[in-house]
Design an enzyme around this catalytic site. Structure first.
Site, PDB file in Angstrom:
ATOM      1  CG  HIS A  70      -0.291   0.041   2.542  1.00 49.29           C
ATOM      2  ND1 HIS A  70       0.060   1.208   3.173  1.00 49.29           N
ATOM      3  CD2 HIS A  70       0.087  -0.950   3.387  1.00 49.29           C
ATOM      4  CE1 HIS A  70       0.613   0.939   4.350  1.00 49.29           C
ATOM      5  NE2 HIS A  70       0.653  -0.367   4.502  1.00 49.29           N
ATOM      6  CG  ASP A 107      -3.026   3.725   2.339  1.00 51.23           C
ATOM      7  OD1 ASP A 107      -2.444   2.694   1.906  1.00 51.23           O
ATOM      8  OD2 ASP A 107      -3.894   3.670   3.226  1.00 51.23           O
ATOM      9  CG  ASP A 164       3.098   0.658   7.721  1.00 53.65           C
ATOM     10  OD1 ASP A 164       2.799   0.002   6.703  1.00 53.65           O
ATOM     11  OD2 ASP A 164       2.314   0.849   8.662  1.00 53.65           O
ATOM     12  CD  GLU A 166      -2.794  -1.877   5.686  1.00 55.90           C
ATOM     13  OE1 GLU A 166      -2.907  -2.874   6.401  1.00 55.90           O
ATOM     14  OE2 GLU A 166      -2.316  -0.801   6.100  1.00 55.90           O
ATOM     15  CD  GLU A 167      -1.253   2.233   7.456  1.00 49.99           C
ATOM     16  OE1 GLU A 167      -1.938   1.833   8.415  1.00 49.99           O
ATOM     17  OE2 GLU A 167      -0.043   1.994   7.343  1.00 49.99           O
ATOM     18  CD  GLU A 174       1.647  -3.741   5.707  1.00 47.89           C
ATOM     19  OE1 GLU A 174       2.390  -2.975   6.371  1.00 47.89           O
ATOM     20  OE2 GLU A 174       0.542  -3.410   5.256  1.00 47.89           O
ATOM     21  CG  HIS A 185       1.419   3.494  12.224  1.00 44.04           C
ATOM     22  ND1 HIS A 185       0.122   3.057  12.392  1.00 44.04           N
ATOM     23  CD2 HIS A 185       1.792   3.009  11.018  1.00 44.04           C
ATOM     24  CE1 HIS A 185      -0.257   2.335  11.351  1.00 44.04           C
ATOM     25  NE2 HIS A 185       0.748   2.285  10.500  1.00 44.04           N
TER      26      HIS A 185
HETATM   27 ZN   LIG Z   1       1.328  -1.082   6.392  1.00 40.17          ZN
END
Ligand SMILES: [Zn+2]
Length: 393
Positions: free
Chosen positions: A76, A78, A109, A148-149, A177, A366
Site C-alpha cells: 500500500h 497510503d 510502512d 490500507e491504513e 509490510e 506510525h
Molecule cells: Zn502497512
C-alpha cells in the site's frame, strides 16, 4: 526528477515519500510506480473503486508475463497522518537521509518495502533479458492499494476481485509490510489471528435502589457473565498460533443516578482467534458458553460486529523455504515464521494464494521520525532478488 530507468530502492523510496499520500489521498505516489513499471515493459492498470460514504480510492495493478508461475508483490502506498510535523527531525514528507537513515512517513510502512520490491524486480528483469523466465513462462506483478491504513473497503479486496474477474490467477504473494521486530531477517509473518468484536447485553428491570424487590439489577449478572466468558480458555494454541483470547474492553450501564437500579448493562469485547476456529464456529462456541452461564435465569444476548478479519495461515513448504533461504543468504539470520501481531491486507490475499509478509523493521512505523536504515533498503532489495532467482530458477 523521476527517471524510468531508475532501479535504486533508496531513490524510489524518496520519490514515494515526497508524495504526501495520507489515506485516502494518492498525491502522485502510484504515478511514480506506474512510470517505472511501464518503462520496464509492465502492463499497468490504474483502477479506482468507489462506495457510498467512503472516499474514492486509486489502486494499481501491473503485470509482466502472461504465464504461470505468477508471483505478486503486494503493498500500500497510503500512509497514516504525520502527527505534529514540527516534532519531526526532518520533514515528515522530506525523504531526507541523515546518519544512514531515510526519514519520512511511510519509510518502513511501507513505501520503503515497495521501493525495494520494485528495485529488485527491475534489477532482476534487467539481468534476465526483460523476462521473468528465459523459456517465456512466469509472471511478476504488483498489487498496490491506496486504502490500507483506513477503512480498507476500496482497496485490496476489490482489486483482488477485479484481477480475478479478468481471469488472472496468483500463485504466490509477498506482502512487503514491516514484518521484522528488531533487525532485518528476524521474522516472516505467515499468518495472522482473526479478529471478532461483539457486545454483550444483559437486560434487567429498572427501579429505585430503595425497593430492590421491584427491580432486577443487571450489574451483578453481567459481572458473572464477564467472569464466565473470560475465565474459560477458548483453546490452548495450535501448531502455528498462540492461544485465542477473549478480552472485555468496556462495561457500561449509562446510568448517571445513584438511586436508580439500571435497566440494562452492556460490555464490549474483542476476540483474537487462531486457526482452530472459523468466525462461525467461534461465535457458536461463545454463544454456547453464554447460554450455559446464564442458566435460563439471566436475560443476555450478544450482538456481533461484522468482521472481515478472518484467521489465515500459510503452511511451511517450498515457498516459505525459498524465502527463508533468501533472507538467510543476505542477513545470516534464520527468520522465525510468526503469526503474531495485528491484521493486514494479507488476510484478504490469503483467499487467493499463499501469502507471506516480509519487509523492513517495524519499530518506528506510525511514529514521529519514522525511518529506515539505508543499509536495510539495500539488503531487502537483495533479499527480494534472491526470492525471484529461487522462484524462477
Ligand atoms: Zn502497512
Amino acid at each position: 526528477m523521476l527517471c524510468g530507468r531508475m532501479n535504486d530502492a533508496l531513490a524510489i523510496a524518496q520519490h514515494l515519500i515526497r508524495c504526501p499520500s495520507v489515506t485516502p489521498a494518492d498525491a502522485g505516489a502510484l504515478g511514480v510506480l506506474e512510470t517505472l513499471l511501464k518503462a520496464s515493459g509492465f502492463e499497468v492498470h490504474r483502477v479506482t473503486f468507489s462506495e457510498p460514504d467512503t472516499a474514492d480510492i486509486d489502486n494499481l495493478y501491473a503485470r509482466i508475463g502472461s504465464e504461470a508461475p505468477h508471483i505478486t508483490f503486494a503493498g500500500h502506498t497510503d500512509v497514516v497522518p504525520p502527527g505534529d510535523e514540527s516534532a519531526w527531525s526532518s520533514g515528515a514528507f522530506s525523504g531526507d537521509v541523515k546518519d544512514g537513515f531515510l526519514y519520512g512517513r511511510g519509510a518502513v510502512d511501507m513505501k520503503g518495502g515497495i521501493a525495494c520490491s520494485v528495485a529488485a524486480v527491475l534489477q532482476y528483469l534487467a539481468d534476465h533479458g526483460g523476462k521473468p523466465r528465459a523459456d517465456g513462462n512466469g509472471s511478476i506483478s504488483f498489487l498496490i492499494t491506496g486504502d490500507e491504513e483506513d477503512v480498507s473497503v476500496n482497496g485490496t479486496v476489490k482489486l483482488l476481485q477485479w484481477v480475478a474477474a479478468r481471469g488472472e490467477k496468483f500463485d504466490h504473494c509477498v506482502l512487503g509490510e514491516p514484518s521484522n521486530q528488531e533487525v532485518l531477517g528476524d521474522c516472516i509473518k505467515v499468518g495472522r489471528r482473526g479478529s471478532q468484536s461483539g457486545t454483550l447485553f444483559v437486560d434487567g428491570l429498572q427501579g429505585h435502589v430503595a425497593y430492590p424487590q421491584r427491580a432486577s439489577n443487571p450489574v451483578p449478572d453481567i459481572s458473572r457473565l464477564i467472569v464466565a466468558l473470560s475465565d474459560e480458555p477458548l483453546d490452548h494454541g495450535s501448531a502455528q498460533f498462540q492461544a485465542s483470547n477473549l478480552e472485555f474492553t468496556s462495561v457500561d450501564v449509562g446510568n448517571p443516578a445513584s438511586n436508580v437500579i439500571p435497566g440494562q448493562a452492556r460490555a464490549k469485547f474483542n476476540i483474537r482467534y487462531n486457526d482452530l476456529h472459523t468466525q462461525q464456529s467461534l461465535r457458536a462456541l461463545v454463544e454456547q458458553r453464554l447460554a450455559k452461564a446464564t442458566g435460563n435465569r439471566i436475560r443476555a444476548r450478544i450482538v456481533w460486529e461484522p468482521s472481515n478479519s478472518n484467521v489465515f495461515v500459510t503452511k511451511p513448504g517450498a515457498f516459505t523455504d525459498l524465502a527463508v533461504a533468501a533472507i538467510e543468504d543476505v542477513t545470516g539470520r534464520k527468520p522465525e515464521l510468526s503469526t503474531t501481531g495485528g491484521t493486514s491486507d494479507a488476510r484478504f490475499i490469503a483467499s487467493y494464494c499463499p501469502v507471506i509478509e516480509f519487509g523492513l523493521v517495524g519499530q518506528t512505523m506510525h511514529q514521529i521520525d519514522e525511518r529506515a536504515a539505508v543499509s536495510d533498503l539495500e539488503k531487502l532489495t537483495r533479499i527480494y532478488r534472491g526470492v525471484l532467482e529461487r522462484y524462477f530458477g
